[in-house]
Motif scaffolding. Structure first.
Motif, PDB file in Angstrom:
ATOM      1  N   SER A   1       0.819  -1.205   0.000  1.00 26.08           N
ATOM      2  CA  SER A   1       0.000   0.000   0.000  1.00 26.08           C
ATOM      3  C   SER A   1       0.859   1.265   0.000  1.00 26.08           C
ATOM      4  N   LEU A   2       1.942   1.258   0.765  1.00 23.83           N
ATOM      5  CA  LEU A   2       2.828   2.425   0.817  1.00 23.83           C
ATOM      6  C   LEU A   2       3.385   2.754  -0.565  1.00 23.83           C
ATOM      7  N   ILE A   3       3.844   1.739  -1.274  1.00 24.24           N
ATOM      8  CA  ILE A   3       4.410   1.949  -2.607  1.00 24.24           C
ATOM      9  C   ILE A   3       3.326   2.393  -3.588  1.00 24.24           C
ATOM     10  N   ALA A   4       2.142   1.819  -3.472  1.00 25.46           N
ATOM     11  CA  ALA A   4       1.050   2.212  -4.370  1.00 25.46           C
ATOM     12  C   ALA A   4       0.677   3.677  -4.161  1.00 25.46           C
ATOM     13  N   LEU A   5       0.630   4.114  -2.913  1.00 32.16           N
ATOM     14  CA  LEU A   5       0.339   5.521  -2.652  1.00 32.16           C
ATOM     15  C   LEU A   5       1.423   6.423  -3.234  1.00 32.16           C
ATOM     16  N   ALA A   6       2.678   5.964  -3.137  1.00 31.77           N
ATOM     17  CA  ALA A   6       3.784   6.762  -3.677  1.00 31.77           C
ATOM     18  C   ALA A   6       3.705   6.844  -5.195  1.00 31.77           C
ATOM     19  N   MET A   7       3.540   5.713  -5.855  1.00 33.66           N
ATOM     20  CA  MET A   7       3.626   5.675  -7.319  1.00 33.66           C
ATOM     21  C   MET A   7       2.345   6.130  -8.006  1.00 33.66           C
ATOM     22  N   SER A   8       1.286   6.349  -7.231  1.00 32.27           N
ATOM     23  CA  SER A   8       0.048   6.872  -7.825  1.00 32.27           C
ATOM     24  C   SER A   8       0.049   8.394  -7.887  1.00 32.27           C
ATOM     25  N   SER A   9       1.041   9.040  -7.255  1.00 31.98           N
ATOM     26  CA  SER A   9       1.205  10.496  -7.133  1.00 31.98           C
ATOM     27  C   SER A   9       0.411  11.090  -5.982  1.00 31.98           C
ATOM     28  N   ILE A  10      -0.456  10.317  -5.353  1.00 36.05           N
ATOM     29  CA  ILE A  10      -1.242  10.859  -4.246  1.00 36.05           C
ATOM     30  C   ILE A  10      -0.339  11.235  -3.079  1.00 36.05           C
ATOM     31  N   MET A  11       0.702  10.445  -2.829  1.00 35.34           N
ATOM     32  CA  MET A  11       1.608  10.762  -1.736  1.00 35.34           C
ATOM     33  C   MET A  11       2.329  12.092  -1.981  1.00 35.34           C
ATOM     34  N   TYR A  12       2.615  12.396  -3.240  1.00 36.63           N
ATOM     35  CA  TYR A  12       3.362  13.617  -3.564  1.00 36.63           C
ATOM     36  C   TYR A  12       2.639  14.868  -3.081  1.00 36.63           C
ATOM     37  N   THR A  13       1.316  14.820  -3.035  1.00 35.25           N
ATOM     38  CA  THR A  13       0.539  16.003  -2.664  1.00 35.25           C
ATOM     39  C   THR A  13       0.098  15.976  -1.207  1.00 35.25           C
TER      40      THR A  13
ATOM     41  N   GLU B   1      -4.002   0.359   5.249  1.00 32.99           N
ATOM     42  CA  GLU B   1      -3.704  -0.252   3.945  1.00 32.99           C
ATOM     43  C   GLU B   1      -4.740   0.178   2.904  1.00 32.99           C
ATOM     44  N   PRO B   2      -4.876   1.480   2.662  1.00 34.05           N
ATOM     45  CA  PRO B   2      -5.952   1.917   1.757  1.00 34.05           C
ATOM     46  C   PRO B   2      -5.830   1.361   0.354  1.00 34.05           C
ATOM     47  N   ALA B   3      -4.614   1.191  -0.146  1.00 31.22           N
ATOM     48  CA  ALA B   3      -4.464   0.698  -1.518  1.00 31.22           C
ATOM     49  C   ALA B   3      -5.042  -0.700  -1.664  1.00 31.22           C
TER      50      ALA B   3
ATOM     51  N   ASP C   1      -7.952  -7.932 -14.903  1.00 33.26           N
ATOM     52  CA  ASP C   1      -6.567  -7.625 -14.515  1.00 33.26           C
ATOM     53  C   ASP C   1      -6.582  -6.363 -13.650  1.00 33.26           C
ATOM     54  N   VAL C   2      -6.291  -6.503 -12.359  1.00 32.96           N
ATOM     55  CA  VAL C   2      -6.374  -5.392 -11.415  1.00 32.96           C
ATOM     56  C   VAL C   2      -4.980  -5.049 -10.907  1.00 32.96           C
ATOM     57  N   SER C   3      -4.637  -3.770 -10.986  1.00 35.55           N
ATOM     58  CA  SER C   3      -3.357  -3.262 -10.501  1.00 35.55           C
ATOM     59  C   SER C   3      -3.568  -2.465  -9.229  1.00 35.55           C
ATOM     60  N   LEU C   4      -2.792  -2.762  -8.208  1.00 32.99           N
ATOM     61  CA  LEU C   4      -2.864  -2.034  -6.943  1.00 32.99           C
ATOM     62  C   LEU C   4      -2.602  -0.543  -7.182  1.00 32.99           C
ATOM     63  N   VAL C   5      -1.542  -0.244  -7.938  1.00 32.55           N
ATOM     64  CA  VAL C   5      -1.163   1.155  -8.161  1.00 32.55           C
ATOM     65  C   VAL C   5      -2.227   1.888  -8.971  1.00 32.55           C
ATOM     66  N   GLU C   6      -2.729   1.269 -10.012  1.00 31.42           N
ATOM     67  CA  GLU C   6      -3.732   1.930 -10.849  1.00 31.42           C
ATOM     68  C   GLU C   6      -5.037   2.147 -10.091  1.00 31.42           C
ATOM     69  N   SER C   7      -5.370   1.231  -9.168  1.00 32.76           N
ATOM     70  CA  SER C   7      -6.595   1.401  -8.380  1.00 32.76           C
ATOM     71  C   SER C   7      -6.515   2.654  -7.527  1.00 32.76           C
ATOM     72  N   VAL C   8      -5.317   2.963  -7.009  1.00 35.97           N
ATOM     73  CA  VAL C   8      -5.149   4.174  -6.216  1.00 35.97           C
ATOM     74  C   VAL C   8      -5.066   5.403  -7.125  1.00 35.97           C
ATOM     75  N   ALA C   9      -4.329   5.290  -8.225  1.00 37.41           N
ATOM     76  CA  ALA C   9      -4.179   6.434  -9.138  1.00 37.41           C
ATOM     77  C   ALA C   9      -5.531   6.877  -9.688  1.00 37.41           C
ATOM     78  N   ALA C  10      -6.458   5.934  -9.825  1.00 37.48           N
ATOM     79  CA  ALA C  10      -7.792   6.274 -10.328  1.00 37.48           C
ATOM     80  C   ALA C  10      -8.578   7.126  -9.342  1.00 37.48           C
ATOM     81  N   ALA C  11      -8.121   7.177  -8.074  1.00 34.86           N
ATOM     82  CA  ALA C  11      -8.815   7.965  -7.059  1.00 34.86           C
ATOM     83  C   ALA C  11      -8.292   9.385  -6.944  1.00 34.86           C
ATOM     84  N   ASP C  12      -7.354   9.757  -7.791  1.00 40.44           N
ATOM     85  CA  ASP C  12      -6.819  11.124  -7.802  1.00 40.44           C
ATOM     86  C   ASP C  12      -7.886  12.048  -8.363  1.00 40.44           C
TER      87      ASP C  12
END
Length: 405
Positions: free
Chosen positions: A144-156, A170-172, A201-212
């Motif tokens: 989850s930590l990596i997914a938040l980072a690579m989705s750009s949500i952590m950056y903001t 573990e939101p991701a 086909d489900v991606s952890l990172v893309e699932s979080v990035a879609a919530a931006d």
């Protein structure tokens, strides 16, 4: 008794961690028969806490019990030739397979999507991984930590002059589990219309990035990259978390909270703070001043906020139609009167003798309410489920001796 919404569905669950088990938990809670396939040593979450009195026990993991309500448990090593054969027999009567192994692992064992689709053309084959089944990152590992980072949500998220921050929990995993659940329902609808299964086909990172909510669009339209700005929204101030006498509150006055030329009488914020003269202050009258001079505005708000309880602040603000909110602890949430009236938390007695209050149905359905049954003990359904597949007690003894179940 009224059938549950998905009571005609059979699911084989090969997942671990959070995303996959949460997806299949939703399916089970909505009424599907979910057969959780665990390695002979058990799902890894059985070894993760929290545990009663902090004493590890395979049947008392709070995480496992939460993520596996209403499921059945079968032990099976699908990495063995015998295990793969047994899995295929189970799939003969299944609608959905959900797996969370690294890309290519199921193919190595002869049970990948392309290897199974010929024998099971109607099967919904769902794969939940860190980055998806394709792409240059497909073999990378993530949580989850990596997914938040690579989705750009952590950056903001965080303070402007400090490192990016992640939210707790573990939101991701839950995001991805929910996306997988929705994808399965869509695939089932397609199968009903066209008779064919497919891979989801489900991606952890893309699932979080879609919530931006707007960062990607902001960059696409304006070439602007949103920076970190504490815990607040960037469209005005205050939209923030501020201290109270006994904790913190979310403060959002909204469009009507401060004086407006089209409104007569005192502003809602001056009424809340019990000081009508504040409406003459430039910080109350001009939105851009509040945004730039936010520290000075805080000096006007905090004396009142920090001398009132969180509940008093929120109830008074809500009476004035301003969307303030509490920031509860887990203990506060379990005692929340609103959730109590809606019966959100349910007490479940699990086979291991543990009674737990669980978050209940995230959706309330008038005709097909969600179920709230216990999680299974390890391998509790071996005899029944594998018996349906043609294995008698002697067969099960041999498979157990060989480490297959």
């Amino acid at each position: 008794m009224t059938d549950a919404a998905l009571s005609d569905l059979r699911v084989v669950d090969l997942t671990q961690d959070v995303a996959g088990p949460y997806c299949t938990k939703l399916l089970a809670d909505y009424g599907a028969e979910v057969i959780k396939i665990e390695p002979p040593g058990g799902d890894m979450s059985r070894r993760l806490g929290p545990f009663p009195e902090d004493l590890p026990h395979a049947e008392k993991s709070g995480l496992f019990l939460h993520l596996n309500t209403n499921k059945k448990s079968v032990t099976l090593d699908v990495a063995t030739a015998s295990g793969a054969v047994i899995l295929k027999k189970l799939l003969a009567r299944a609608d959905v397979l959900v797996e969370s192994y690294p890309p290519g692992r199921m193919d190595e064992w002869g049970i990948g999507y392309e290897q199974l689709r010929g024998d099971f053309p109607q099967l919904i084959y769902t794969s939940i991984t860190s980055f998806g089944q394709t792409g240059p990152y497909r073999d990378y590992r993530a949580n989850s930590l990596i997914a938040l980072a690579m989705s750009s949500i952590m950056y903001t998220t965080g303070e402007p002059d400090r490192e990016p921050l992640a939210t707790g929990g573990e939101p991701a995993g839950y995001f991805a589990g929910l996306q997988a659940f929705v994808g399965i329902l869509a695939a089932l609808s397609y199968r009903q219309q066209n008779g064919a299964g497919q891979q989801v086909d489900v991606s952890l990172v893309e699932s979080v990035a879609a919530a931006d909510e707007y960062n990607a669009a902001m960059y696409a339209y304006l070439g602007a990259i949103r920076r970190r700005f504490y815990s607040r929204q960037v469209f005005g101030y205050p939209m923030d978390i501020l201290p109270s006498q006994d904790g913190h509150v979310v403060v959002i006055p909204g469009a009507w909270g401060f004086p407006l030329p089209i409104l007569e009488g005192a502003s809602l914020m001056s009424l809340l703070l019990e000081d009508l003269e504040l409406d003459q202050n430039p910080l109350f009258r001009k939105m851009h001043e509040r945004y730039i001079r936010w520290r000075e505005l805080d000096e006007l708000l905090l004396p009142w906020l920090t001398t009132h309880s969180s509940r008093q602040i929120v109830e008074t603000a809500q009476e004035l139609r301003m969307p303030f909110a509490l920031v509860p602890t887990a203990a506060d949430l379990l005692e929340d009167k609103h959730l109590e009236e809606r019966a959100f938390f349910v007490e479940i007695k699990h086979p291991g003798g543990v009674k737990l209050r669980h978050p209940g149905a995230p959706v309330q359905m008038s005709e097909t309410p969600l179920r709230s049954g216990p999680a299974p003990t390890l391998g509790q359904d071996n005899e029944a489920i594998l018996g349906e597949a043609g294995y008698n007690l002697e067969d099960l003894g041999i498979l157990r001796d060989r480490g297959v179940i």
